[in-house]
Write a protein that holds these residues in place. Structure first.
Motif, PDB file in Angstrom:
ATOM      1  N   THR A 164      68.836  30.615  54.802  1.00 55.88           N
ATOM      2  CA  THR A 164      69.443  31.095  53.566  1.00 55.88           C
ATOM      3  C   THR A 164      68.657  30.480  52.423  1.00 55.88           C
ATOM      4  O   THR A 164      68.123  29.380  52.553  1.00 55.88           O
ATOM      5  N   THR A 211      70.732  34.493  48.593  1.00 56.31           N
ATOM      6  CA  THR A 211      72.014  35.080  48.983  1.00 56.31           C
ATOM      7  C   THR A 211      73.154  34.348  48.296  1.00 56.31           C
ATOM      8  O   THR A 211      73.033  33.186  47.917  1.00 56.31           O
ATOM      9  N   CYS A 264      70.865  37.350  42.768  1.00 61.37           N
ATOM     10  CA  CYS A 264      69.992  37.506  43.925  1.00 61.37           C
ATOM     11  C   CYS A 264      69.515  38.949  44.041  1.00 61.37           C
ATOM     12  O   CYS A 264      70.259  39.889  43.781  1.00 61.37           O
TER      13      CYS A 264
END
Length: 366
Positions: free
Chosen positions: A329, A344, A349
């Motif tokens: 991530t 994320t 984003c």
């Protein structure tokens, strides 16, 4: 007699802003230090070994004016190449403050005071030259650099718990002279040398322009300039799982404008660690997170006719450098396009952030 001055580099770039000199690179290069050679070798083999790493944040600096005033006061009485003696002017800049001495010295402090650049061109130009074979060794430059950092920059280059200061590479300012006759020998002499250091955090290196310190020395072993980009790091309390090397390369192919894994590209250097883009190019709200920095060269056919006659002709080479986030991530960073593509859990984003700089004259950004 023709004379030119070139920058001879083991690696490229000096905190993203190397000594700017005319001419092409010399053929004789000083070697990188073992730390950097090992960083490249280990990164190619295992990346970050799939480690789960803390996500860090930068501590706010004390301000450009505060740091500049301190440094001016510190070097007022110096008689070495690093001095702030004499009259000077103060120039306020959009991203910092600059002091310019009437004798030629310049001190610039950027952003929140965590990035500093000092140059004394008069001291550099006045220094004696020595034959290339007599230049300061990497061992000598590391010792001289560490001493200067400890004695003069200790307040601005704080090495925290679990951190180390590692010698990264050297650069040499070389003057080349040759008589007008084309058969005359080329004479190469060194007029100054630079040593660059980087930081590790619990064994993980910092890649990119941040967490770097450079010191320039004349052949008399006295300093004549320095540059630093150094901020304290704090834990955010968050952690990131990092990917394996194969997954990192696949991600790089998908997010970089020029694929570093495509046919016709040569990966010159691959360095994995925490990515710090430096005080002047960072998103102040963004964390410091794991990444791998690609330094690579892309070769394309610029002149098909010449290339058909001779495959070695008609080619164009462009150097590229970019960092790719390697967490499974990714957290947002407005100044890092690849992070914004991949991040994320944040409203911004998927946006691209700032545009990619494309081909780079200093592919490693260090």
């Amino acid at each position: 007699m023709n004379t030119r001055r070139v920058l001879n580099v083991a690696g490229t770039g000096l905190l993203g802003c190397a000594l700017l000199l005319a001419g092409a690179p010399s053929t004789a290069q000083a070697a990188d230090y073992p730390y950097r050679r090992n960083l490249n070798a280990n990164s190619r083999e295992v990346g970050l070994q799939g480690a789960v790493l803390p996500v860090l944040q930068r501590a706010e600096g004390r301000g450009a004016r505060v740091v500049a005033d301190e440094l001016v006061a510190q070097f007022r009485g110096s008689t070495s190449g690093i001095t702030t003696a004499g009259n000077y002017s103060i120039i306020l800049q959009r991203d910092g403050i600059r002091y310019v001495g009437d004798s030629g010295w310049q001190l610039t402090v950027y952003g929140d005071g965590t990035s500093v650049r000092y140059r004394n061109p008069v001291a550099l130009d006045a220094g004696r030259t020595v034959p290339l074979s007599s230049r300061l060794s990497n061992t000598d430059l590391e010792a001289l650099g560490r001493r200067f950092i400890t004695e003069q920059l200790g307040r601005y280059v704080l090495v925290g718990t679990g951190e180390t200061l590692e010698a990264l590479k050297t650069e040499h300012q070389i003057e080349e002279r040759q008589a007008d006759a084309s058969t005359a020998p080329l004479i190469q002499e060194v007029s100054a040398s630079t040593v660059i250091f980087s930081r590790t955090i619990n064994g993980v290196g910092v890649v990119g322009p941040g967490s770097k310190v450079a010191v320039i020395f004349g052949n008399d072993r006295l300093p004549a300039g320095f540059e630093l980009d150094w901020t304290a790091y704090q834990s955010t309390g968050r952690r990131q799982q990092t990917m394996d090397v194969s997954s990192i390369h696949r991600r790089a192919s998908s997010v970089l404008p020029v694929d570093p894994n495509a046919t016709g590209t040569t990966l010159e250097r691959f360095e994995c660690g925490y990515f710090d883009n430096g005080t002047r190019r960072r998103d102040a709200l963004a964390p410091v997170q794991p990444a791998c920095f690609y330094h690579y060269v892309k070769q394309t056919v610029g002149d098909p006719i010449l290339n058909r006659a001779n495959p070695a002709d008609g080619l164009i080479k462009s150097a590229h450098g970019a960092a790719v986030p390697v967490g499974t991530t990714v957290e947002p960073d407005q100044r890092w396009p690849q992070a914004m593509q991949l991040c994320t859990g944040h409203s911004l984003c998927g946006t691209t952030g700032t545009s990619d700089p494309g081909p780079s004259t200093g592919p490693d950004g260090q």
